[in-house]
Enzyme design. Structure first.
Site, PDB file in Angstrom:
ATOM      1  N   LYS A  72       0.673  -1.336  -0.004  1.00 39.87           N
ATOM      2  CA  LYS A  72      -0.036  -0.100   0.073  1.00 39.87           C
ATOM      3  C   LYS A  72       0.886   1.322   0.044  1.00 39.87           C
ATOM      4  CE  LYS A  72      -4.199  -2.022   2.285  1.00 39.87           C
ATOM      5  NZ  LYS A  72      -5.536  -1.980   3.072  1.00 39.87           N
ATOM      6  N   ASN A  93      -4.844   1.902  -1.692  1.00 34.64           N
ATOM      7  CA  ASN A  93      -5.306   0.382  -1.731  1.00 34.64           C
ATOM      8  C   ASN A  93      -6.094   0.379  -3.027  1.00 34.64           C
ATOM      9  OD1 ASN A  93      -7.682   1.758  -1.030  1.00 34.64           O
ATOM     10  ND2 ASN A  93      -8.585  -0.023  -0.601  1.00 34.64           N
ATOM     11  N   GLY A 131      -6.698   2.228  18.092  1.00 39.21           N
ATOM     12  CA  GLY A 131      -5.753   1.563  17.049  1.00 39.21           C
ATOM     13  C   GLY A 131      -5.057   2.916  16.232  1.00 39.21           C
ATOM     14  N   GLY A 133      -2.753   2.114  13.362  1.00 38.73           N
ATOM     15  CA  GLY A 133      -2.106   1.422  12.432  1.00 38.73           C
ATOM     16  C   GLY A 133      -2.745   2.097  11.132  1.00 38.73           C
TER      17      GLY A 133
HETATM   18  P1  NDP Z   1      -1.480  -2.430  11.858  1.00 36.00           P
HETATM   19  O1  NDP Z   1      -0.220  -3.579  12.019  1.00 36.00           O
HETATM   20  O2  NDP Z   1      -0.907  -1.320  10.863  1.00 36.00           O
HETATM   21  O3  NDP Z   1      -1.998  -1.829  13.076  1.00 36.00           O
HETATM   22  C1  NDP Z   1      -2.377  -2.520  14.051  1.00 36.00           C
HETATM   23  C2  NDP Z   1      -3.062  -1.672  15.189  1.00 36.00           C
HETATM   24  O4  NDP Z   1      -3.274  -2.611  16.329  1.00 36.00           O
HETATM   25  C3  NDP Z   1      -1.926  -0.832  16.064  1.00 36.00           C
HETATM   26  O5  NDP Z   1      -2.499   0.352  16.527  1.00 36.00           O
HETATM   27  C4  NDP Z   1      -1.487  -1.475  17.108  1.00 36.00           C
HETATM   28  O6  NDP Z   1      -1.096  -0.719  18.179  1.00 36.00           O
HETATM   29  C5  NDP Z   1      -2.942  -2.364  17.598  1.00 36.00           C
HETATM   30  N1  NDP Z   1      -2.681  -3.524  18.364  1.00 36.00           N
HETATM   31  C6  NDP Z   1      -2.518  -4.690  17.929  1.00 36.00           C
HETATM   32  N2  NDP Z   1      -2.513  -5.626  19.002  1.00 36.00           N
HETATM   33  C7  NDP Z   1      -2.703  -5.184  19.957  1.00 36.00           C
HETATM   34  C8  NDP Z   1      -2.855  -5.395  21.310  1.00 36.00           C
HETATM   35  N3  NDP Z   1      -2.637  -6.724  21.690  1.00 36.00           N
HETATM   36  N4  NDP Z   1      -3.241  -4.275  22.174  1.00 36.00           N
HETATM   37  C9  NDP Z   1      -3.502  -3.260  22.062  1.00 36.00           C
HETATM   38  N5  NDP Z   1      -3.188  -2.914  20.563  1.00 36.00           N
HETATM   39  C10 NDP Z   1      -2.923  -3.796  19.548  1.00 36.00           C
HETATM   40  O7  NDP Z   1      -2.562  -3.006  11.099  1.00 36.00           O
HETATM   41  P2  NDP Z   1      -3.809  -2.482  10.116  1.00 36.00           P
HETATM   42  O8  NDP Z   1      -4.341  -1.306  10.758  1.00 36.00           O
HETATM   43  O9  NDP Z   1      -3.403  -2.722   8.790  1.00 36.00           O
HETATM   44  O10 NDP Z   1      -4.996  -3.562  10.369  1.00 36.00           O
HETATM   45  C11 NDP Z   1      -5.657  -3.789  11.585  1.00 36.00           C
HETATM   46  C12 NDP Z   1      -7.058  -4.626  11.267  1.00 36.00           C
HETATM   47  O11 NDP Z   1      -7.512  -4.023  10.488  1.00 36.00           O
HETATM   48  C13 NDP Z   1      -6.328  -6.069  10.852  1.00 36.00           C
HETATM   49  O12 NDP Z   1      -7.313  -6.995  11.786  1.00 36.00           O
HETATM   50  C14 NDP Z   1      -7.081  -6.084   9.490  1.00 36.00           C
HETATM   51  O13 NDP Z   1      -7.820  -7.302   9.159  1.00 36.00           O
HETATM   52  C15 NDP Z   1      -8.256  -5.087   9.732  1.00 36.00           C
HETATM   53  N6  NDP Z   1      -8.486  -4.340   8.343  1.00 36.00           N
HETATM   54  C16 NDP Z   1      -9.834  -4.410   7.937  1.00 36.00           C
HETATM   55  C17 NDP Z   1     -10.275  -3.800   6.713  1.00 36.00           C
HETATM   56  C18 NDP Z   1     -11.660  -3.852   6.334  1.00 36.00           C
HETATM   57  O14 NDP Z   1     -12.021  -3.645   5.270  1.00 36.00           O
HETATM   58  N7  NDP Z   1     -12.768  -4.538   7.150  1.00 36.00           N
HETATM   59  C19 NDP Z   1      -9.366  -2.775   5.890  1.00 36.00           C
HETATM   60  C20 NDP Z   1      -8.130  -2.908   6.366  1.00 36.00           C
HETATM   61  C21 NDP Z   1      -7.765  -3.522   7.442  1.00 36.00           C
HETATM   62  P3  NDP Z   1       0.403  -0.362  18.523  1.00 36.00           P
HETATM   63  O15 NDP Z   1       0.584   0.778  17.489  1.00 36.00           O
HETATM   64  O16 NDP Z   1       0.463   0.191  19.686  1.00 36.00           O
HETATM   65  O17 NDP Z   1       1.350  -1.732  18.138  1.00 36.00           O
END
Ligand code: NDP
Length: 287
Positions: A72, A93, A131, A133
């Site tokens: 991406k 995307n 979140g 990410g």
């Molecule tokens: P990233 O890896 O970029 O971000 C992950 C996020 O989750 C971060 O903010 C991270 O926090 C947080 N996180 C992960 N584990 C924990 C935990 N145990 N406790 C607290 N915070 C946690 O992932 P993406 O943003 O790319 O994707 C996130 C989700 O979104 C995925 O599951 C994906 O499947 C889903 N998604 C769904 C879409 C849809 O259309 N429905 C489209 C795109 C994604 P930290 O920054 O502190 O590490």
């Protein structure tokens, strides 16, 4: 030439791994339902092969293509232009192949907001997003562009939330705050919309729970999840127990793909047909 059954319009996706990507099932169901002569090809393309794949798509006259992980950001230097929200989010995307070159969009957050609009007018609302990410960032930017009054971004690594706050404040009238997620988060009573934008709850970790003080989820709140798999997460079940409404991650996925078809071929597809194809393709997602 105009696309025809013998020479369909070509679309697809470049990601790696690509095997679990259900978008093609939704998109081809829409093509079939609307009688559009087009195909969607799901390709496994790791970043080193991305420039050749993009050149290949252009050479073959593709109408457009999607990017998923890990492409991406890597695609951006290969493009000729970016839609404003894609530039703010810093990730693409969906690419349109046009006479003006390759134009990058980010329809993830837009897909979320479109699904949200079926339940709430975002203008003036207070949204709490867990979140920071890629998914959370796209959602936060689009919520701000859609006119939410307040955004609270809650993240474990608070500096990532602070970066989103800066982007939102520089590009919209939304008031935004970053909160470090340490221990259970108590939702402010004036919260209208709650979004899990983290990966917590994604299969196979289906019992993982977004750490929020359960009693602060109130009737009248709309609790949303980005997790497509399984669609009914612990958070959404808990929200219903407390009388809140819920919106699952598959609605965002469907709307995101529907917006792509609009950009590529001006099609406003039937979301219900796409949702049914998605549910068939990935089942209940609990494994
Ligand atoms: P990233 O890896 O970029 O971000 C992950 C996020 O989750 C971060 O903010 C991270 O926090 C947080 N996180 C992960 N584990 C924990 C935990 N145990 N406790 C607290 N915070 C946690 O992932 P993406 O943003 O790319 O994707 C996130 C989700 O979104 C995925 O599951 C994906 O499947 C889903 N998604 C769904 C879409 C849809 O259309 N429905 C489209 C795109 C994604 P930290 O920054 O502190 O590490």
């Amino acid at each position: 030439p105009e696309p025809s059954p013998l020479q369909p319009a070509l679309t697809g996706s470049f990601s790696s791994p690509a095997g679990g990507n259900p978008t093609g099932a939704m998109v081809e169901a829409a093509f079939a339902h609307h009688g559009v002569p087009a195909r969607y090809v799901n390709c496994d393309v790791p970043p080193p092969r991305l420039p050749d794949a993009v050149r290949g798509a252009v050479a073959m006259g593709w109408t457009g293509f999607n990017l998923s992980l890990p492409n991406k950001q890597a695609v951006i230097p290969l493009l000729d232009g970016l839609a404003p929200s894609a530039a703010l989010i810093g990730a693409v995307n969906c690419v349109q192949v046009t006479d003006r070159g390759l134009i990058g969009h980010n329809t993830d957050g837009e897909g979320f907001v479109q699904a949200l609009r079926e339940r709430r007018d975002p203008r003036g609302l207070h949204a709490v997003v867990f979140g920071a990410g890629g998914a959370a960032r796209a959602i936060a930017v689009e919520l701000a562009l859609a006119g939410v009054a307040r955004l609270t971004i809650v993240n474990r690594r608070v500096e990532r939330a602070e970066e989103i706050v800066r982007i939102v404040q520089d590009s919209s009238a939304t008031s935004a705050a970053a909160v470090a997620w340490a221990g259970s988060f108590a939702l402010p009573a004036d919260t209208d919309v709650v979004v899990n934008g983290t990966s917590i709850g994604l299969a196979p970790d289906v019992d993982a729970r977004v750490d929020v003080v359960a009693d602060t989820i109130l009737p009248g709140m709309l609790v949303c999840d980005v997790i497509p798999n399984p669609p009914d997460t612990v958070l959404l079940r808990e929200a219903r127990t407390h009388g809140a409404e819920t919106l699952d991650g598959r609605s965002m996925l469907v709307n995101q793909a529907a917006i792509n078809l609009g950009l590529w071929m001006g099609l406003d597809p039937d979301r219900a047909v796409m949702r049914a194809a998605l549910d068939t393709a990935i089942g209940d997602g609990r494994h």
